[in-house]
Design a protein around this motif. Sequence first.
Motif, PDB file in Angstrom:
ATOM      1  N   TYR A   1     -72.317  16.564  -2.840  1.00 19.90           N
ATOM      2  CA  TYR A   1     -72.001  15.268  -3.445  1.00 19.90           C
ATOM      3  C   TYR A   1     -72.386  15.129  -4.920  1.00 19.90           C
ATOM      4  N   VAL A   2     -73.125  16.083  -5.477  1.00 21.30           N
ATOM      5  CA  VAL A   2     -73.574  15.932  -6.861  1.00 21.30           C
ATOM      6  C   VAL A   2     -72.995  17.011  -7.767  1.00 21.30           C
TER       7      VAL A   2
ATOM      8  N   SER B   1     -71.796  21.710 -13.507  1.00 17.67           N
ATOM      9  CA  SER B   1     -72.416  20.499 -14.030  1.00 17.67           C
ATOM     10  C   SER B   1     -72.903  19.588 -12.904  1.00 17.67           C
ATOM     11  N   ASN B   2     -73.955  18.856 -13.197  1.00 17.24           N
ATOM     12  CA  ASN B   2     -74.468  17.858 -12.271  1.00 17.24           C
ATOM     13  C   ASN B   2     -74.203  16.448 -12.784  1.00 17.24           C
ATOM     14  N   ASN B   3     -73.431  16.337 -13.847  1.00 16.50           N
ATOM     15  CA  ASN B   3     -73.098  15.058 -14.457  1.00 16.50           C
ATOM     16  C   ASN B   3     -71.844  14.516 -13.789  1.00 16.50           C
ATOM     17  N   THR B   4     -71.981  14.057 -12.542  1.00 17.15           N
ATOM     18  CA  THR B   4     -70.845  13.572 -11.772  1.00 17.15           C
ATOM     19  C   THR B   4     -71.102  12.144 -11.301  1.00 17.15           C
ATOM     20  N   CYS B   5     -70.038  11.506 -10.864  1.00 18.37           N
ATOM     21  CA  CYS B   5     -70.164  10.181 -10.255  1.00 18.37           C
ATOM     22  C   CYS B   5     -69.226  10.129  -9.057  1.00 18.37           C
ATOM     23  N   ILE B   6     -69.563   9.274  -8.106  1.00 18.61           N
ATOM     24  CA  ILE B   6     -68.733   9.101  -6.915  1.00 18.61           C
ATOM     25  C   ILE B   6     -68.088   7.726  -6.984  1.00 18.61           C
ATOM     26  N   TYR B   7     -66.790   7.690  -6.750  1.00 22.27           N
ATOM     27  CA  TYR B   7     -66.088   6.412  -6.734  1.00 22.27           C
ATOM     28  C   TYR B   7     -65.111   6.392  -5.564  1.00 22.27           C
TER      29      TYR B   7
ATOM     30  N   ALA C   1     -56.577   2.513  -3.610  1.00 24.10           N
ATOM     31  CA  ALA C   1     -55.264   2.695  -3.006  1.00 24.10           C
ATOM     32  C   ALA C   1     -55.344   3.537  -1.728  1.00 24.10           C
ATOM     33  N   THR C   2     -56.091   4.640  -1.787  1.00 25.41           N
ATOM     34  CA  THR C   2     -56.157   5.542  -0.636  1.00 25.41           C
ATOM     35  C   THR C   2     -57.418   5.350   0.206  1.00 25.41           C
ATOM     36  N   ARG C   3     -58.386   4.618  -0.308  1.00 21.15           N
ATOM     37  CA  ARG C   3     -59.672   4.373   0.346  1.00 21.15           C
ATOM     38  C   ARG C   3     -60.426   5.668   0.642  1.00 21.15           C
ATOM     39  N   LEU C   4     -60.257   6.663  -0.234  1.00 17.03           N
ATOM     40  CA  LEU C   4     -60.988   7.919  -0.130  1.00 17.03           C
ATOM     41  C   LEU C   4     -62.072   7.957  -1.197  1.00 17.03           C
ATOM     42  N   ASN C   5     -63.136   8.683  -0.917  1.00 13.11           N
ATOM     43  CA  ASN C   5     -64.198   8.861  -1.903  1.00 13.11           C
ATOM     44  C   ASN C   5     -63.922  10.121  -2.718  1.00 13.11           C
ATOM     45  N   PHE C   6     -64.125  10.008  -4.041  1.00 13.76           N
ATOM     46  CA  PHE C   6     -63.917  11.125  -4.937  1.00 13.76           C
ATOM     47  C   PHE C   6     -65.160  11.356  -5.775  1.00 13.76           C
ATOM     48  N   LYS C   7     -65.379  12.628  -6.107  1.00 14.71           N
ATOM     49  CA  LYS C   7     -66.455  13.022  -7.019  1.00 14.71           C
ATOM     50  C   LYS C   7     -65.796  13.418  -8.327  1.00 14.71           C
ATOM     51  N   LYS C   8     -66.153  12.726  -9.419  1.00 10.80           N
ATOM     52  CA  LYS C   8     -65.559  12.999 -10.730  1.00 10.80           C
ATOM     53  C   LYS C   8     -66.608  13.573 -11.654  1.00 10.80           C
TER      54      LYS C   8
ATOM     55  N   SER D   1     -68.293  16.041 -17.267  1.00 10.54           N
ATOM     56  CA  SER D   1     -68.288  17.125 -18.256  1.00 10.54           C
ATOM     57  C   SER D   1     -66.907  17.753 -18.399  1.00 10.54           C
ATOM     58  N   CYS D   2     -66.296  18.138 -17.280  1.00 13.78           N
ATOM     59  CA  CYS D   2     -65.006  18.831 -17.364  1.00 13.78           C
ATOM     60  C   CYS D   2     -63.831  17.950 -16.937  1.00 13.78           C
ATOM     61  N   GLY D   3     -64.100  16.804 -16.316  1.00 12.11           N
ATOM     62  CA  GLY D   3     -63.042  15.889 -15.925  1.00 12.11           C
ATOM     63  C   GLY D   3     -62.402  16.186 -14.580  1.00 12.11           C
ATOM     64  N   ALA D   4     -62.916  17.167 -13.851  1.00  7.00           N
ATOM     65  CA  ALA D   4     -62.335  17.519 -12.550  1.00  7.00           C
ATOM     66  C   ALA D   4     -62.706  16.476 -11.502  1.00  7.00           C
ATOM     67  N   THR D   5     -61.787  16.242 -10.582  1.00  7.77           N
ATOM     68  CA  THR D   5     -62.069  15.346  -9.467  1.00  7.77           C
ATOM     69  C   THR D   5     -61.820  16.094  -8.168  1.00  7.77           C
ATOM     70  N   SER D   6     -62.621  15.780  -7.175  1.00  7.22           N
ATOM     71  CA  SER D   6     -62.438  16.368  -5.855  1.00  7.22           C
ATOM     72  C   SER D   6     -62.829  15.335  -4.808  1.00  7.22           C
ATOM     73  N   ALA D   7     -62.158  15.385  -3.686  1.00 10.05           N
ATOM     74  CA  ALA D   7     -62.434  14.451  -2.602  1.00 10.05           C
ATOM     75  C   ALA D   7     -63.703  14.879  -1.881  1.00 10.05           C
ATOM     76  N   VAL D   8     -64.513  13.904  -1.507  1.00 10.72           N
ATOM     77  CA  VAL D   8     -65.712  14.176  -0.723  1.00 10.72           C
ATOM     78  C   VAL D   8     -65.625  13.382   0.569  1.00 10.72           C
ATOM     79  N   SER D   9     -66.247  13.901   1.596  1.00 15.37           N
ATOM     80  CA  SER D   9     -66.161  13.242   2.895  1.00 15.37           C
ATOM     81  C   SER D   9     -67.079  12.033   2.942  1.00 15.37           C
ATOM     82  N   VAL D  10     -66.704  11.090   3.757  1.00 15.37           N
ATOM     83  CA  VAL D  10     -67.503   9.894   3.955  1.00 15.37           C
ATOM     84  C   VAL D  10     -68.668  10.266   4.861  1.00 15.37           C
ATOM     85  N   ILE D  11     -69.844   9.733   4.566  1.00 19.80           N
ATOM     86  CA  ILE D  11     -71.017  10.010   5.379  1.00 19.80           C
ATOM     87  C   ILE D  11     -70.920   9.152   6.630  1.00 19.80           C
TER      88      ILE D  11
END
Length: 147
Positions: free
Chosen positions: A95-96, A103-109, A113-120, A123-133
């Motif tokens: 999650y980090v 990089s560890n400079n990420t945020c979760i939002y 629209a899709t109600r999915l959690n993403f990690k952005k 530093s590099c601008g990449a986003t990836s989906a993370v699972s809901v706890i």
Amino acid sequence: CSSDLFEEYMASKQKVSKLKIDELNVARDGLKKTVFVNLSRICKQINRDIEQVALYIKTELGATCSLDSEKRLVIRGRYYPKQIKSVLLKYISEYVTCGTCPSNNTCIYKDPATRLNFKKCNSCGATSAVSVIKSGYSAVMRGDRKK
């Protein structure tokens, strides 16, 4: 000339701050409780919400947990610092830490629209989906059953 610019650009991208986390301060409270004393400080270092990290630890350990007035995590059961550290490192890797760059400079939002959690990654601008706890299996006790 263009290769020098490319190398300089890549060198600037490689400068990523390493995550430094305090040593875990885990204490025993009586015979059947474990207290994670410095959880709030570690959450500030990884820039995450304390409730989310506590929920993850609770889910992974399969234990009953609560936050006390001093923002310490009280875990019901006897756990060693090594066990809690492995769960915390798993949380950080999932999650980090950015999957594209180290990089560890990420945020979760949460995407509305899709109600999915993403990690952005900031530093590099990449986003990836993370699972809901989700809380795992919890046994139904006799007092919890509906009559």
